[in-house]
Design a protein around this motif. Sequence first.
Motif, PDB file in Angstrom:
ATOM      1  N   LEU A  69      23.639 114.830  46.156  1.00 54.57           N
ATOM      2  CA  LEU A  69      22.852 113.791  45.486  1.00 54.57           C
ATOM      3  C   LEU A  69      23.583 112.453  45.413  1.00 54.57           C
ATOM      4  CD1 LEU A  69      21.318 115.861  42.558  1.00 54.57           C
ATOM      5  CD2 LEU A  69      20.136 114.997  44.577  1.00 54.57           C
ATOM      6  N   ALA A  70      24.903 112.485  45.499  1.00 55.74           N
ATOM      7  CA  ALA A  70      25.682 111.240  45.459  1.00 55.74           C
ATOM      8  C   ALA A  70      25.414 110.407  46.704  1.00 55.74           C
ATOM      9  CB  ALA A  70      27.166 111.559  45.342  1.00 55.74           C
ATOM     10  N   THR A  71      25.421 109.112  46.526  1.00 58.80           N
ATOM     11  CA  THR A  71      25.199 108.205  47.660  1.00 58.80           C
ATOM     12  C   THR A  71      26.522 107.935  48.360  1.00 58.80           C
ATOM     13  OG1 THR A  71      23.320 107.159  46.559  1.00 58.80           O
ATOM     14  CG2 THR A  71      24.377 105.916  48.338  1.00 58.80           C
ATOM     15  N   HIS A  72      26.594 108.272  49.642  1.00 54.38           N
ATOM     16  CA  HIS A  72      27.831 108.089  50.403  1.00 54.38           C
ATOM     17  C   HIS A  72      27.705 106.973  51.444  1.00 54.38           C
ATOM     18  CE1 HIS A  72      29.560 111.624  48.562  1.00 54.38           C
ATOM     19  NE2 HIS A  72      28.509 112.346  48.911  1.00 54.38           N
ATOM     20  N   ASP A 142      37.836 110.251  46.656  1.00 57.68           N
ATOM     21  CA  ASP A 142      36.424 110.545  46.485  1.00 57.68           C
ATOM     22  C   ASP A 142      36.322 111.917  45.830  1.00 57.68           C
ATOM     23  OD1 ASP A 142      33.701 109.220  47.770  1.00 57.68           O
ATOM     24  OD2 ASP A 142      33.480 111.366  47.393  1.00 57.68           O
ATOM     25  N   MET A 143      35.198 112.204  45.198  1.00 56.58           N
ATOM     26  CA  MET A 143      35.040 113.505  44.550  1.00 56.58           C
ATOM     27  C   MET A 143      34.541 114.572  45.519  1.00 56.58           C
ATOM     28  SD  MET A 143      31.498 113.395  42.376  1.00 56.58           S
ATOM     29  CE  MET A 143      29.925 113.446  43.262  1.00 56.58           C
ATOM     30  N   ALA A 144      34.060 114.143  46.705  1.00 56.88           N
ATOM     31  CA  ALA A 144      33.413 115.068  47.636  1.00 56.88           C
ATOM     32  C   ALA A 144      34.363 115.483  48.761  1.00 56.88           C
ATOM     33  CB  ALA A 144      32.158 114.431  48.222  1.00 56.88           C
ATOM     34  N   PRO A 145      34.778 116.737  48.793  1.00 59.41           N
ATOM     35  CA  PRO A 145      35.680 117.212  49.857  1.00 59.41           C
ATOM     36  C   PRO A 145      35.128 117.005  51.258  1.00 59.41           C
ATOM     37  CG  PRO A 145      35.564 118.816  48.072  1.00 59.41           C
ATOM     38  CD  PRO A 145      34.495 117.798  47.798  1.00 59.41           C
ATOM     39  N   ARG A 146      33.802 117.133  51.413  1.00 66.60           N
ATOM     40  CA  ARG A 146      33.212 117.024  52.744  1.00 66.60           C
ATOM     41  C   ARG A 146      33.454 115.646  53.357  1.00 66.60           C
ATOM     42  NH1 ARG A 146      28.412 114.941  54.108  1.00 66.60           N
ATOM     43  NH2 ARG A 146      27.753 114.931  51.920  1.00 66.60           N
ATOM     44  N   GLN A 194      42.781 111.581  48.901  1.00 66.98           N
ATOM     45  CA  GLN A 194      42.853 112.703  47.978  1.00 66.98           C
ATOM     46  C   GLN A 194      41.610 112.781  47.114  1.00 66.98           C
ATOM     47  OE1 GLN A 194      46.558 110.908  46.083  1.00 66.98           O
ATOM     48  NE2 GLN A 194      45.625 111.856  44.286  1.00 66.98           N
ATOM     49  N   LYS A 195      41.344 113.951  46.573  1.00 68.72           N
ATOM     50  CA  LYS A 195      40.162 114.189  45.753  1.00 68.72           C
ATOM     51  C   LYS A 195      40.379 113.617  44.352  1.00 68.72           C
ATOM     52  CE  LYS A 195      36.990 117.956  44.504  1.00 68.72           C
ATOM     53  NZ  LYS A 195      36.937 117.766  43.051  1.00 68.72           N
ATOM     54  N   GLN A 196      39.383 112.911  43.856  1.00 68.97           N
ATOM     55  CA  GLN A 196      39.467 112.340  42.521  1.00 68.97           C
ATOM     56  C   GLN A 196      38.065 112.069  42.001  1.00 68.97           C
ATOM     57  OE1 GLN A 196      42.226 111.473  40.322  1.00 68.97           O
ATOM     58  NE2 GLN A 196      40.413 111.422  39.006  1.00 68.97           N
TER      59      GLN A 196
END
Length: 278
Positions: A69-72, A142-146, A194-196
């Motif tokens: 749902l997040a806009t990338h 970013d929060m999204a690993p993908r 890194q993930k954040q």
Amino acid sequence: MIKHDDILFVAAEAFKRSGLVLSADKGYLLESRLAPLARAEGYPSIEALITAARRDNTGRLLWAITEALATHETFFFRDNTPFDLFKQDVLPVLARARGNNGAIRIWCAACSSGQEPYSLAMLLEEERARLGNLRVEIVATDMAPRVLEKAKAGVYSQFEVQRGLAVQRLVQHFDQQGEQWRIKSNIRSMVTFQKQNLLESFATLGTFDLILCRNVLIYFDADTKKKVLSRIATQTAQDGYLIMGAAETVVGLSGDFSPVEGRRGLYGRKVAAKSAAA
């Protein structure tokens, strides 16, 4: 059609995990974003996906839904203005302040698939002769690993490199691999990914001289914006800067930053706001 109760459930879970605000009339957004996820996860419908997410004690499916749902949306040198501000206003001021043998730390928050931090890295490489021994570190999160995996790989389609990237920069900073293009290793090595999650503490990231948080806070409510900006201020050097999107502002949300006069989207801590405007 997605049931109203399912929309409310997904909206509440997405807000809790990411700060993303989805109103009850955004059923169409859920349809378009979650249909591909349902297929990828092997569910016959979005309703089946949401039902499974309700029962998933691990939370994996809810995180997958939140990321979908997040806009990338992003592209190289997006909007141009922030990169002009960086090159013409921020970088010269910070370089003078840190000295020839000093260091500058930059954080690209919510970096998506990496085009923003790589754009900064390209600019820095092009300015290398003027920087002397000044060291620059770019941290992108970013929060999204993908999308982070894609960013780390630095491989982009023809369509992606054509968005905002001049041919000269494409030839200079990329290697062609079949129908795709990969950013050269010297540019990739300038960025650490890194993930954040912006809703969580980022104290472990350290202090930065420049933070770019663009086109993210527009999806948050006022209270979440205030909290995120407060934490960003804590991680910004006293003479550091913040760059936000054209539709975003700190006015009425943060007393830690001041707009830099005549520089749209650029905000500074105390002395920084005056130095860049000088």
